[in-house]
Design a protein around this motif. Structure first.
Motif, PDB file in Angstrom:
ATOM      1  N   LEU A  31      32.420  82.794  67.854  1.00 49.82           N
ATOM      2  CA  LEU A  31      33.492  83.768  68.050  1.00 49.82           C
ATOM      3  C   LEU A  31      34.808  83.347  67.414  1.00 49.82           C
ATOM      4  CD1 LEU A  31      32.792  84.725  71.760  1.00 49.82           C
ATOM      5  CD2 LEU A  31      32.248  86.041  69.707  1.00 49.82           C
ATOM      6  N   GLY A  32      34.863  82.129  66.905  1.00 50.33           N
ATOM      7  CA  GLY A  32      36.066  81.654  66.247  1.00 50.33           C
ATOM      8  C   GLY A  32      37.138  81.166  67.205  1.00 50.33           C
ATOM      9  N   ILE A  33      36.797  81.018  68.463  1.00 51.74           N
ATOM     10  CA  ILE A  33      37.766  80.528  69.448  1.00 51.74           C
ATOM     11  C   ILE A  33      38.126  79.085  69.136  1.00 51.74           C
ATOM     12  CG2 ILE A  33      38.116  80.006  71.902  1.00 51.74           C
ATOM     13  CD1 ILE A  33      36.204  82.377  72.474  1.00 51.74           C
ATOM     14  N   ASP A  34      37.106  78.283  68.917  1.00 53.62           N
ATOM     15  CA  ASP A  34      37.293  76.871  68.566  1.00 53.62           C
ATOM     16  C   ASP A  34      36.230  76.515  67.525  1.00 53.62           C
ATOM     17  OD1 ASP A  34      37.782  74.192  68.382  1.00 53.62           O
ATOM     18  OD2 ASP A  34      37.157  73.695  70.414  1.00 53.62           O
ATOM     19  N   PRO A  35      36.568  76.539  66.243  1.00 57.61           N
ATOM     20  CA  PRO A  35      35.578  76.275  65.202  1.00 57.61           C
ATOM     21  C   PRO A  35      34.927  74.889  65.293  1.00 57.61           C
ATOM     22  CG  PRO A  35      37.570  77.205  64.261  1.00 57.61           C
ATOM     23  CD  PRO A  35      37.863  76.901  65.689  1.00 57.61           C
ATOM     24  N   GLN A  36      35.576  73.958  65.943  1.00 58.92           N
ATOM     25  CA  GLN A  36      35.034  72.604  66.060  1.00 58.92           C
ATOM     26  C   GLN A  36      34.364  72.358  67.412  1.00 58.92           C
ATOM     27  OE1 GLN A  36      34.972  70.445  63.556  1.00 58.92           O
ATOM     28  NE2 GLN A  36      35.841  72.089  62.327  1.00 58.92           N
ATOM     29  N   ALA A  37      34.074  73.397  68.169  1.00 56.70           N
ATOM     30  CA  ALA A  37      33.545  73.237  69.521  1.00 56.70           C
ATOM     31  C   ALA A  37      32.196  72.519  69.538  1.00 56.70           C
ATOM     32  CB  ALA A  37      33.426  74.590  70.206  1.00 56.70           C
ATOM     33  N   MET A  38      31.280  72.866  68.627  1.00 57.99           N
ATOM     34  CA  MET A  38      29.971  72.201  68.608  1.00 57.99           C
ATOM     35  C   MET A  38      30.113  70.731  68.244  1.00 57.99           C
ATOM     36  SD  MET A  38      27.450  73.933  69.687  1.00 57.99           S
ATOM     37  CE  MET A  38      26.020  73.081  69.120  1.00 57.99           C
ATOM     38  N   ALA A  39      30.929  70.432  67.274  1.00 55.40           N
ATOM     39  CA  ALA A  39      31.129  69.039  66.873  1.00 55.40           C
ATOM     40  C   ALA A  39      31.769  68.234  68.002  1.00 55.40           C
ATOM     41  CB  ALA A  39      31.992  68.972  65.619  1.00 55.40           C
ATOM     42  N   THR A  40      32.721  68.837  68.686  1.00 59.79           N
ATOM     43  CA  THR A  40      33.373  68.166  69.805  1.00 59.79           C
ATOM     44  C   THR A  40      32.395  67.944  70.950  1.00 59.79           C
ATOM     45  OG1 THR A  40      35.458  69.228  69.220  1.00 59.79           O
ATOM     46  CG2 THR A  40      35.299  68.295  71.427  1.00 59.79           C
ATOM     47  N   HIS A  41      31.597  68.963  71.242  1.00 58.68           N
ATOM     48  CA  HIS A  41      30.601  68.841  72.310  1.00 58.68           C
ATOM     49  C   HIS A  41      29.601  67.727  72.012  1.00 58.68           C
ATOM     50  CE1 HIS A  41      27.347  69.667  75.052  1.00 58.68           C
ATOM     51  NE2 HIS A  41      26.562  69.932  74.037  1.00 58.68           N
ATOM     52  N   GLN A  42      29.095  67.700  70.797  1.00 56.59           N
ATOM     53  CA  GLN A  42      28.103  66.689  70.436  1.00 56.59           C
ATOM     54  C   GLN A  42      28.705  65.292  70.399  1.00 56.59           C
ATOM     55  OE1 GLN A  42      26.569  68.449  66.874  1.00 56.59           O
ATOM     56  NE2 GLN A  42      25.216  69.821  68.002  1.00 56.59           N
ATOM     57  N   ALA A  43      29.965  65.168  70.016  1.00 61.07           N
ATOM     58  CA  ALA A  43      30.612  63.859  69.987  1.00 61.07           C
ATOM     59  C   ALA A  43      30.914  63.337  71.390  1.00 61.07           C
ATOM     60  CB  ALA A  43      31.903  63.937  69.183  1.00 61.07           C
ATOM     61  N   ASN A  44      31.198  64.240  72.330  1.00 63.75           N
ATOM     62  CA  ASN A  44      31.559  63.830  73.683  1.00 63.75           C
ATOM     63  C   ASN A  44      30.386  63.797  74.656  1.00 63.75           C
ATOM     64  OD1 ASN A  44      34.213  63.627  72.896  1.00 63.75           O
ATOM     65  ND2 ASN A  44      34.717  65.703  73.513  1.00 63.75           N
ATOM     66  N   ALA A  45      29.201  64.162  74.208  1.00 61.44           N
ATOM     67  CA  ALA A  45      28.029  64.181  75.091  1.00 61.44           C
ATOM     68  C   ALA A  45      27.627  62.765  75.498  1.00 61.44           C
ATOM     69  CB  ALA A  45      26.868  64.861  74.395  1.00 61.44           C
TER      70      ALA A  45
END
Length: 68
Positions: A31-45
């Motif tokens: 949706l373009g809310i946070d373009p880096q959301a997947m990268a951030t999620h995977q880095a913080n998992a």
């Protein structure tokens, strides 16, 4: 038992209707809310399972979920 009955009557699945961090991050990216959301999620998992756990890939055994 009542909760299971209500899920069945509504056609809902307790496994697939649960919010997951993976799905939320994916939606934020799409949706373009946070373009880096997947990268951030995977880095913080905590581990690789949390980083890539997609609830749509889980087979809960319900026929209605397989047909979606």
């Amino acid at each position: 038992m009542l909760r299971d009955l209500l899920y069945a009557l509504a056609g809902r699945c307790p496994v697939h209707d649960r919010a997951s961090a993976y799905t939320i991050a994916q939606l934020e990216t799409e949706l373009g809310i946070d373009p880096q959301a997947m990268a951030t999620h995977q880095a913080n998992a905590r581990d690789i399972v949390d980083a890539y756990a997609d609830p749509r890939l889980i087979d809960c055994g319900r026929r209605t979920c397989r047909n979606r």
